[in-house]
Scaffold this active site. Structure first.
Site, PDB file in Angstrom:
ATOM      1  N   THR A 137       0.819  -1.211   0.000  1.00 21.33           N
ATOM      2  CA  THR A 137       0.000   0.000   0.000  1.00 21.33           C
ATOM      3  C   THR A 137       0.854   1.262   0.000  1.00 21.33           C
ATOM      4  O   THR A 137       1.996   1.244   0.492  1.00 21.33           O
ATOM      5  CB  THR A 137      -0.899  -0.016   1.258  1.00 21.33           C
ATOM      6  OG1 THR A 137      -1.505   1.259   1.407  1.00 21.33           O
ATOM      7  CG2 THR A 137      -0.103  -0.298   2.528  1.00 21.33           C
ATOM      8  N   ASP A 138       0.285   2.361  -0.474  1.00 22.15           N
ATOM      9  CA  ASP A 138       0.995   3.653  -0.412  1.00 22.15           C
ATOM     10  C   ASP A 138       1.048   4.185   1.026  1.00 22.15           C
ATOM     11  O   ASP A 138       1.826   5.094   1.325  1.00 22.15           O
ATOM     12  CB  ASP A 138       0.351   4.676  -1.353  1.00 22.15           C
ATOM     13  CG  ASP A 138      -1.122   4.964  -1.045  1.00 22.15           C
ATOM     14  OD1 ASP A 138      -1.700   4.333  -0.141  1.00 22.15           O
ATOM     15  OD2 ASP A 138      -1.697   5.837  -1.732  1.00 22.15           O
ATOM     16  N   GLU A 139       0.221   3.602   1.922  1.00 23.37           N
ATOM     17  CA  GLU A 139       0.183   4.123   3.298  1.00 23.37           C
ATOM     18  C   GLU A 139       1.502   3.932   4.034  1.00 23.37           C
ATOM     19  O   GLU A 139       1.737   4.574   5.053  1.00 23.37           O
ATOM     20  CB  GLU A 139      -0.949   3.459   4.097  1.00 23.37           C
ATOM     21  CG  GLU A 139      -2.303   3.763   3.517  1.00 23.37           C
ATOM     22  CD  GLU A 139      -3.451   3.530   4.477  1.00 23.37           C
ATOM     23  OE1 GLU A 139      -3.212   3.334   5.680  1.00 23.37           O
ATOM     24  OE2 GLU A 139      -4.591   3.556   4.009  1.00 23.37           O
ATOM     25  N   TYR A 162      -1.997  -0.484  10.938  1.00 19.14           N
ATOM     26  CA  TYR A 162      -2.111  -1.179   9.643  1.00 19.14           C
ATOM     27  C   TYR A 162      -0.896  -0.861   8.774  1.00 19.14           C
ATOM     28  O   TYR A 162      -0.227  -1.779   8.265  1.00 19.14           O
ATOM     29  CB  TYR A 162      -3.399  -0.748   8.921  1.00 19.14           C
ATOM     30  CG  TYR A 162      -3.384  -1.072   7.439  1.00 19.14           C
ATOM     31  CD1 TYR A 162      -3.441  -2.389   6.985  1.00 19.14           C
ATOM     32  CD2 TYR A 162      -3.305  -0.053   6.478  1.00 19.14           C
ATOM     33  CE1 TYR A 162      -3.411  -2.694   5.629  1.00 19.14           C
ATOM     34  CE2 TYR A 162      -3.275  -0.352   5.116  1.00 19.14           C
ATOM     35  CZ  TYR A 162      -3.324  -1.672   4.703  1.00 19.14           C
ATOM     36  OH  TYR A 162      -3.288  -1.968   3.352  1.00 19.14           O
ATOM     37  N   LYS A 166       2.133  -3.296   7.343  1.00 20.68           N
ATOM     38  CA  LYS A 166       2.432  -3.479   5.915  1.00 20.68           C
ATOM     39  C   LYS A 166       3.882  -3.052   5.629  1.00 20.68           C
ATOM     40  O   LYS A 166       4.576  -3.685   4.823  1.00 20.68           O
ATOM     41  CB  LYS A 166       1.468  -2.662   5.045  1.00 20.68           C
ATOM     42  CG  LYS A 166       0.036  -3.153   5.039  1.00 20.68           C
ATOM     43  CD  LYS A 166      -0.164  -4.543   4.450  1.00 20.68           C
ATOM     44  CE  LYS A 166       0.012  -4.620   2.959  1.00 20.68           C
ATOM     45  NZ  LYS A 166      -0.352  -5.941   2.404  1.00 20.68           N
TER      46      LYS A 166
HETATM   47  P1  NAD Z   1      -9.625  -7.494   1.998  1.00 19.97           P
HETATM   48  O1  NAD Z   1      -9.657  -7.179   3.444  1.00 19.97           O
HETATM   49  O2  NAD Z   1     -10.842  -7.261   1.175  1.00 19.97           O
HETATM   50  O3  NAD Z   1      -9.222  -9.034   1.774  1.00 19.97           O
HETATM   51  C1  NAD Z   1      -8.198  -9.660   2.499  1.00 19.97           C
HETATM   52  C2  NAD Z   1      -8.317 -11.158   2.266  1.00 19.97           C
HETATM   53  O4  NAD Z   1      -7.247 -11.806   2.993  1.00 19.97           O
HETATM   54  C3  NAD Z   1      -9.628 -11.765   2.780  1.00 19.97           C
HETATM   55  O5  NAD Z   1     -10.183 -12.631   1.814  1.00 19.97           O
HETATM   56  C4  NAD Z   1      -9.213 -12.537   4.025  1.00 19.97           C
HETATM   57  O6  NAD Z   1     -10.026 -13.672   4.284  1.00 19.97           O
HETATM   58  C5  NAD Z   1      -7.785 -12.919   3.679  1.00 19.97           C
HETATM   59  N1  NAD Z   1      -6.959 -13.157   4.875  1.00 19.97           N
HETATM   60  C6  NAD Z   1      -6.850 -12.369   5.974  1.00 19.97           C
HETATM   61  N2  NAD Z   1      -6.021 -12.933   6.873  1.00 19.97           N
HETATM   62  C7  NAD Z   1      -5.578 -14.098   6.331  1.00 19.97           C
HETATM   63  C8  NAD Z   1      -4.686 -15.118   6.753  1.00 19.97           C
HETATM   64  N3  NAD Z   1      -4.098 -15.058   7.951  1.00 19.97           N
HETATM   65  N4  NAD Z   1      -4.441 -16.146   5.925  1.00 19.97           N
HETATM   66  C9  NAD Z   1      -5.051 -16.233   4.705  1.00 19.97           C
HETATM   67  N5  NAD Z   1      -5.925 -15.300   4.263  1.00 19.97           N
HETATM   68  C10 NAD Z   1      -6.179 -14.244   5.052  1.00 19.97           C
HETATM   69  O7  NAD Z   1      -8.373  -6.704   1.415  1.00 19.97           O
HETATM   70  P2  NAD Z   1      -8.190  -5.949   0.020  1.00 19.97           P
HETATM   71  O8  NAD Z   1      -8.749  -4.586   0.144  1.00 19.97           O
HETATM   72  O9  NAD Z   1      -8.624  -6.844  -1.055  1.00 19.97           O
HETATM   73  O10 NAD Z   1      -6.588  -5.828   0.017  1.00 19.97           O
HETATM   74  C11 NAD Z   1      -5.796  -6.887  -0.495  1.00 19.97           C
HETATM   75  C12 NAD Z   1      -4.336  -6.506  -0.331  1.00 19.97           C
HETATM   76  O11 NAD Z   1      -4.056  -5.305  -1.041  1.00 19.97           O
HETATM   77  C13 NAD Z   1      -3.910  -6.260   1.105  1.00 19.97           C
HETATM   78  O12 NAD Z   1      -2.617  -6.798   1.272  1.00 19.97           O
HETATM   79  C14 NAD Z   1      -3.889  -4.746   1.233  1.00 19.97           C
HETATM   80  O13 NAD Z   1      -2.954  -4.333   2.191  1.00 19.97           O
HETATM   81  C15 NAD Z   1      -3.490  -4.345  -0.160  1.00 19.97           C
HETATM   82  N6  NAD Z   1      -3.967  -3.031  -0.611  1.00 19.97           N
HETATM   83  C16 NAD Z   1      -5.293  -2.703  -0.488  1.00 19.97           C
HETATM   84  C17 NAD Z   1      -5.733  -1.481  -0.980  1.00 19.97           C
HETATM   85  C18 NAD Z   1      -7.191  -1.071  -0.883  1.00 19.97           C
HETATM   86  O14 NAD Z   1      -7.508   0.086  -1.167  1.00 19.97           O
HETATM   87  N7  NAD Z   1      -8.101  -1.942  -0.497  1.00 19.97           N
HETATM   88  C19 NAD Z   1      -4.826  -0.583  -1.579  1.00 19.97           C
HETATM   89  C20 NAD Z   1      -3.487  -0.966  -1.677  1.00 19.97           C
HETATM   90  C21 NAD Z   1      -3.063  -2.199  -1.191  1.00 19.97           C
HETATM   91  O1  DAU Z   2      -4.140   3.912   0.400  1.00 21.81           O
HETATM   92  C1  DAU Z   2      -4.348   2.540   0.329  1.00 21.81           C
HETATM   93  C2  DAU Z   2      -5.182   2.074   1.496  1.00 21.81           C
HETATM   94  O2  DAU Z   2      -6.494   2.563   1.281  1.00 21.81           O
HETATM   95  C3  DAU Z   2      -5.199   0.563   1.668  1.00 21.81           C
HETATM   96  O3  DAU Z   2      -3.893   0.120   1.959  1.00 21.81           O
HETATM   97  C4  DAU Z   2      -6.155   0.133   2.777  1.00 21.81           C
HETATM   98  O4  DAU Z   2      -6.223  -1.271   2.828  1.00 21.81           O
HETATM   99  C5  DAU Z   2      -7.525   0.702   2.462  1.00 21.81           C
HETATM  100  O5  DAU Z   2      -8.417   0.392   3.508  1.00 21.81           O
HETATM  101  C6  DAU Z   2      -7.455   2.224   2.244  1.00 21.81           C
HETATM  102  O6  DAU Z   2      -7.165   2.900   3.505  1.00 21.81           O
HETATM  103  P1  DAU Z   2      -7.933   4.248   3.916  1.00 21.81           P
HETATM  104  O7  DAU Z   2      -7.842   4.415   5.359  1.00 21.81           O
HETATM  105  O8  DAU Z   2      -7.504   5.387   3.044  1.00 21.81           O
HETATM  106  O9  DAU Z   2      -9.433   3.835   3.439  1.00 21.81           O
HETATM  107  P2  DAU Z   2     -10.855   4.026   4.129  1.00 21.81           P
HETATM  108  O10 DAU Z   2     -11.860   3.606   3.103  1.00 21.81           O
HETATM  109  O11 DAU Z   2     -10.937   3.426   5.468  1.00 21.81           O
HETATM  110  O12 DAU Z   2     -10.951   5.605   4.286  1.00 21.81           O
HETATM  111  C7  DAU Z   2     -10.805   6.485   3.189  1.00 21.81           C
HETATM  112  C8  DAU Z   2     -10.904   7.913   3.702  1.00 21.81           C
HETATM  113  O13 DAU Z   2     -12.234   8.164   4.164  1.00 21.81           O
HETATM  114  C9  DAU Z   2      -9.998   8.179   4.883  1.00 21.81           C
HETATM  115  O14 DAU Z   2      -9.492   9.510   4.782  1.00 21.81           O
HETATM  116  C10 DAU Z   2     -10.913   8.062   6.096  1.00 21.81           C
HETATM  117  C11 DAU Z   2     -12.247   8.530   5.546  1.00 21.81           C
HETATM  118  N1  DAU Z   2     -13.455   7.895   6.139  1.00 21.81           N
HETATM  119  C12 DAU Z   2     -13.508   6.529   6.176  1.00 21.81           C
HETATM  120  C13 DAU Z   2     -14.602   5.889   6.720  1.00 21.81           C
HETATM  121  C14 DAU Z   2     -14.659   4.386   6.779  1.00 21.81           C
HETATM  122  C15 DAU Z   2     -14.510   8.677   6.603  1.00 21.81           C
HETATM  123  O15 DAU Z   2     -14.466   9.930   6.537  1.00 21.81           O
HETATM  124  N2  DAU Z   2     -15.596   8.050   7.141  1.00 21.81           N
HETATM  125  C16 DAU Z   2     -15.700   6.686   7.224  1.00 21.81           C
HETATM  126  O16 DAU Z   2     -16.708   6.171   7.744  1.00 21.81           O
END
Ligand code: NAD
Ligand code: DAU
Length: 358
Positions: A137-139, A162, A166
């Site tokens: 992630t970019d975080e 988180y 990562k």
């Molecule tokens: P998600 O939470 O939707 O899915 C995570 C999956 O991992 C689930 O299916 C869960 O069952 C599985 N999992 C969790 N713990 C596990 C374990 N111990 N063993 C096996 N499986 C397990 O997540 P996502 O949003 O699809 O993100 C996927 C990946 O991409 C993550 O590594 C996240 O950090 C990264 N990522 C997410 C975002 C985003 O915006 N969602 C952005 C950048 C990177």
């Molecule tokens: O940048 C990549 C990341 O983006 C991923 O690595 C993470 O897995 C993914 O969850 C996401 O993280 P964020 O914290 O940016 O996403 P989230 O959807 O939780 O929140 C997006 C923005 O919205 C953040 O600034 C917080 C705000 N927010 C979020 C929720 C859930 C609100 O204002 N209200 C809310 O209820």
């Protein structure tokens, strides 16, 4: 059945993982071994279109289970691993960081060691062709001010449990490349959105709250900025990096779509006003509510995705307007997916539809 290679996808029942599994089955002849523990975030209903695909095999396995991973490596002999399994939600990490340490750090360590044990048995050609692709992630780079972009060279400054977990996993992957020569790839991506995202994340949460007549909780002033990428564009980028990226390299992935959270919520409300107007004729915007800020809330993320564009020819296909419209349409057209998530039925989807088989 012809398959040119077998790949392991971890986290393939999650939001991004399921999109990637579907894309790989559609666009390659690869056999996909989908390894997922099915935590609350894992949803096999998201894989309904491919669950019976002859090149898709699902294994309910925790990445911390070394013996189970070893057995999977021996049985399926993969040419690579794309690692997405993680705890992914920042707010959950603030309330309970333990699972994030266990899965994101210890789980990545266990998976790296199982991979290394398998990889070290390969002949030199297969060793060189093998890839371990870590999806991050970019975080991990912390928070930007009003200008500038994250690149592959940005210093690590994770701010939440988180992002710290990562960041730690990124460092482990880097070390396994430098110390053991494991051919690794790391991608750091910005915020994803699209169909089948668990409704704890901003966009699906706001969407479902709006339709359910509930408040839309905006943290702080709503002026934090995220760089939004449509999930299928991310999946295409992961495919490109896994197939063509250079071992040891890092690729930053982003959508060139910076928006404040308020802009996101207002755009979403406008789309819903058009596609599914409120019964009382008023705007969904009226449901917006400002609530206490997230502790340690990162101000702004934005990615310079120049390297993956120049070196691997990847560009996003969706802009925020087109991607958000597709997303809203998908949720409106699939009320049963959402209803099963809300009722908890999604956790028994496989047994209910196919009998117990994982
Ligand atoms: P998600 O939470 O939707 O899915 C995570 C999956 O991992 C689930 O299916 C869960 O069952 C599985 N999992 C969790 N713990 C596990 C374990 N111990 N063993 C096996 N499986 C397990 O997540 P996502 O949003 O699809 O993100 C996927 C990946 O991409 C993550 O590594 C996240 O950090 C990264 N990522 C997410 C975002 C985003 O915006 N969602 C952005 C950048 C990177
Ligand atoms: O940048 C990549 C990341 O983006 C991923 O690595 C993470 O897995 C993914 O969850 C996401 O993280 P964020 O914290 O940016 O996403 P989230 O959807 O939780 O929140 C997006 C923005 O919205 C953040 O600034 C917080 C705000 N927010 C979020 C929720 C859930 C609100 O204002 N209200 C809310 O209820």
């Amino acid at each position: 059945m012809h398959t040119s290679k077998t790949v392991f996808i971890t986290g393939g029942a999650g939001f991004i993982g399921s999109a990637l599994v579907c894309l790989l089955l559609r666009e390659t002849d690869w056999r996909v071994i989908n390894i997922d523990a099915l935590t609350y975030a894992g949803n096999l209903e998201s894989l309904a279109d491919v669950i019976d695909h002859p090149r898709h095999l699902f294994s309910r396995t925790d990445i911390n289970n070394r013996a189970a991973l070893d057995a999977l490596f021996r049985e399926y002999q993969p040419a690579g691993v794309i690692h997405l399994a993680a705890e992914s939600h920042v707010d959950r990490s603030i309330h309970g960081p333990g699972e994030f340490i266990k899965t994101n750090i210890e789980g990545t360590y266990t998976l790296l060691e199982a991979t290394r044990a398998w990889w070290s048995t390969l002949d030199s050609q297969a060793k060189a062709a093998f890839r371990f692709h870590h999806v991050s992630t970019d975080e991990v780079f912390g928070s930007l001010g009003t200008s500038g972009f994250f690149t592959e060279d940005s210093p690590y400054q994770p701010n939440s449990p988180y992002s710290a977990s990562k960041a730690a996993s990124d460092h482990l992957v880097r070390a396994w490349h430098h110390t053991y020569g494991l051919p690794t790839l790391i991608t750091n991506c910005s915020n994803n959105y699209g169909p089948r995202q668990f409704p704890e994340k901003l966009i699906p949460l706001m969407l479902l709250n709006a339709l359910g007549g509930k408040p839309l909780p905006i943290y702080g002033q709503g002026d934090n900025v995220r760089d939004w990428l449509y999930v299928d564009d991310h999946a295409r980028a992961l495919h490109r990096v896994f197939a063509h990226g250079l071992p040891g390299e890092i690729y930053a992935i982003g959508g060139h779509n910076e928006k404040t959270n308020l802009e996101v919520v207002d755009t979403l409300c406008a789309l819903l006003d058009e596609l599914q107007p409120r019964a009382d004729g008023r705007s969904y915007r009226e449901q917006k509510t400002f609530v206490a800020d997230r502790p340690g809330h990162d101000r702004r993320y934005a990615i310079d995705a120049g390297k993956i564009g120049r070196e691997l020819g990847w560009q996003p296909q969706e802009n925020f307007t087109s991607g958000l419209k597709k997303t809203v349409r998908w949720y409106l057209d699939h009320p049963e997916w959402t209803a099963h998530v809300i009722s908890g039925e999604y956790r028994h989807w496989l047994d209910k539809n196919y009998g117990a088989r994982t």
